[in-house]
Design an enzyme around this catalytic site. Structure first.
Site, short mmCIF file in Angstrom:
data_model
loop_
_atom_site.label_atom_id
_atom_site.label_comp_id
_atom_site.label_asym_id
_atom_site.label_seq_id
_atom_site.Cartn_x
_atom_site.Cartn_y
_atom_site.Cartn_z
N ILE A 145 38.41 31.77 41.89
CA ILE A 145 37.59 32.93 41.55
C ILE A 145 38.44 33.96 40.81
CG2 ILE A 145 36.05 34.69 42.47
CD1 ILE A 145 35.19 31.71 42.86
N GLU A 146 38.12 34.14 39.54
CA GLU A 146 38.92 35.03 38.69
C GLU A 146 38.09 36.13 38.05
OE1 GLU A 146 41.69 32.99 36.13
OE2 GLU A 146 41.61 31.16 37.34
N GLY A 147 36.84 36.28 38.48
CA GLY A 147 36.00 37.33 37.93
C GLY A 147 34.75 37.52 38.76
#
Length: 432
Positions: A145-147
């Protein structure tokens, strides 16, 4: 006495796993999933990505283009066949959710729980009407999860785990891939509250990456989290590494360097689980980086040469951590110059054993496989039992050792052939 070591299947408790992401052709092209699973270097693969949710959208570059009739949901029978092949080879196959360029996130815990049910039916042990990989059942879910929002992920993991616990068919895993700055901006709170089996820390594209080792490299901070804040105090941490210079903006180090870092980290921290790489196409297709790093992991590191401070001579050393369930021990083998060899076919080495992490209970036994042609003439240690049995050097707790499992003893004898090689510590078996 029960043996508690890994078998041919994927071992989540191992400290020598090599895990690769696959699906995005980051090198410009990629082999099929099944081709990478033919390589014994790989222990698990994360399929990248389920890049949009809760409105499910998948992308595996050119490896799957077909969709279900009247839908934009990918239908990937070739990948499904490869998943089954990988699993037949003892590999775990995960589905990675998120990525750097996806459009995803949950608005509430309720939405996350509902989507967990969807994922269970669509990719895992459920029975959805449209399954992108047909009847192939994945081994778990990875959160990269990067955003988007941070909401709902703990509830999502908890709901998935409720399905895992109700199913006795197989083991399932939850993994996460945070950035190395601690705490991770997107997954930090979820990592603290949800049960993760493995965490692939991305030690690249950041100030705390592999290129900052040792001063700026913050594995120690993640180890402290694993042992004090994680819901799973036995969670395994992986060093996430770019598979080539072009795989990341910064953080790439060559195989020799990462093997040296791994040797250092594995010797200090029982939380270490192995190396994760982005991605398979970068690590395997244009070089032997992936094979070299995996070989280093599985051999306990190549035999090294070091200067003996007492004799001034070059000596060989080998070291690795050995695992039995939740118990961990560090084993070092050091070529000895204290006993002068009377001929070219004699050898002597020192063995050091030390528990890592929690104290080890009495009653342990360690078996060290000996190479063909090795004849042990002397092996003794105060308060411990040592014998040679079926080409193994067997060391057992004599009942008076302290709980730190601190043992040191000499082994000497003769060898056949031109050169003596220290036993491989990664092949040593620990029983408890």
């Amino acid at each position: 006495m029960a043996q508690l070591i890994s078998c041919a299947a994927f071992d989540v408790n191992s400290q020598s796993n090599f895990i690769a992401y696959w699906g995005q052709s980051s090198a410009g092209s990629q082999k099929s999933l099944g081709d990478y699973c033919k390589d014994s270097s790989v222990d698990a693969i994360a399929l990248a990505f389920l890049y949009q949710f809760p409105n499910t959208k998948l992308d595996f570059s050119s490896n799957c283009r077909s969709t279900f009739p009247g839908s934009d949901l990918l239908h990937c029978p070739d990948i499904a066949a490869d998943i089954k092949y990988c699993q037949s080879q003892g590999k775990a196959v995960l589905l990675s959710m998120g990525g750097a360029a996806g459009a995803y996130g949950f608005g509430s815990d309720s939405e996350a729980q509902t989507y967990a049910n969807t994922v269970w039916d669509m990719f895992l042990g459920g029975s959805g009407s449209q399954r992108p990989f047909d009847d192939a059942v994945l081994d778990g879910i990875d959160l990269d999860i990067e955003g988007g929002s941070t909401a709902g992920y703990a509830a999502y993991v908890a709901q998935l785990r409720s399905h895992f616990e109700a199913s006795s068919d197989k083991s399932y895993y939850i993994t996460g891939a945070p950035q190395c700055p601690f705490p991770d901006a997107m997954l930090g709170s979820t990592l603290n509250s949800a049960w993760f089996d493995m965490v692939f820390v991305q030690f690249y594209n950041n100030f705390c990456g592999l290129d900052a080792y040792p001063q700026g490299f913050n594995y120690e901070q993640w180890d402290a989290w694993a042992k004090s804040q994680s819901a799973n105090k036995n969670v395994k941490l992986y060093i996430g590494a770019p598979g080539s210079q072009s795989a990341a903006g910064r953080g790439y180090v060559d195989a020799s360097k990462i093997n040296s870092i791994v040797s250092d980290i594995r010797g200090k921290y029982s939380s270490f689980g192995g190396v994760m790489t982005w991605d398979a196409s970068q690590a395997f297709d244009s070089s032997s980086w992936g094979q070299s790093v995996s070989s280093g992991l599985k051999s306990g590191g190549a035999q090294k040469r070091a200067m003996d401070p007492y004799s001034g001579k070059l000596i060989s050393t080998r070291a690795a951590n050995v695992t039995a369930g939740a118990l961990h021990a560090r084993l070092e083998l050091i070529e000895s110059t204290a006993l002068e060899a009377d001929s070219a076919d004699t050898f002597a080495f020192l063995v050091r054993i030390q528990s890592v992490g929690q104290p080890i209970q009495r009653g342990w036994e360690m078996r060290i496989p000996l190479s063909a042609g090795i004849a042990v003439a002397e092996a003794s240690a105060q308060s411990h039992h040592i014998k040679v049995h079926e080409d193994m050097l067997v060391v057992a707790d004599g009942g008076s050792s302290d709980r730190s499992m601190a043992v040191a003893f000499w082994v000497a004898g003769r060898h056949a052939g031109n050169e003596f090689g220290l036993p491989d510590p990664a092949r040593i078996m620990l029983f408890a």
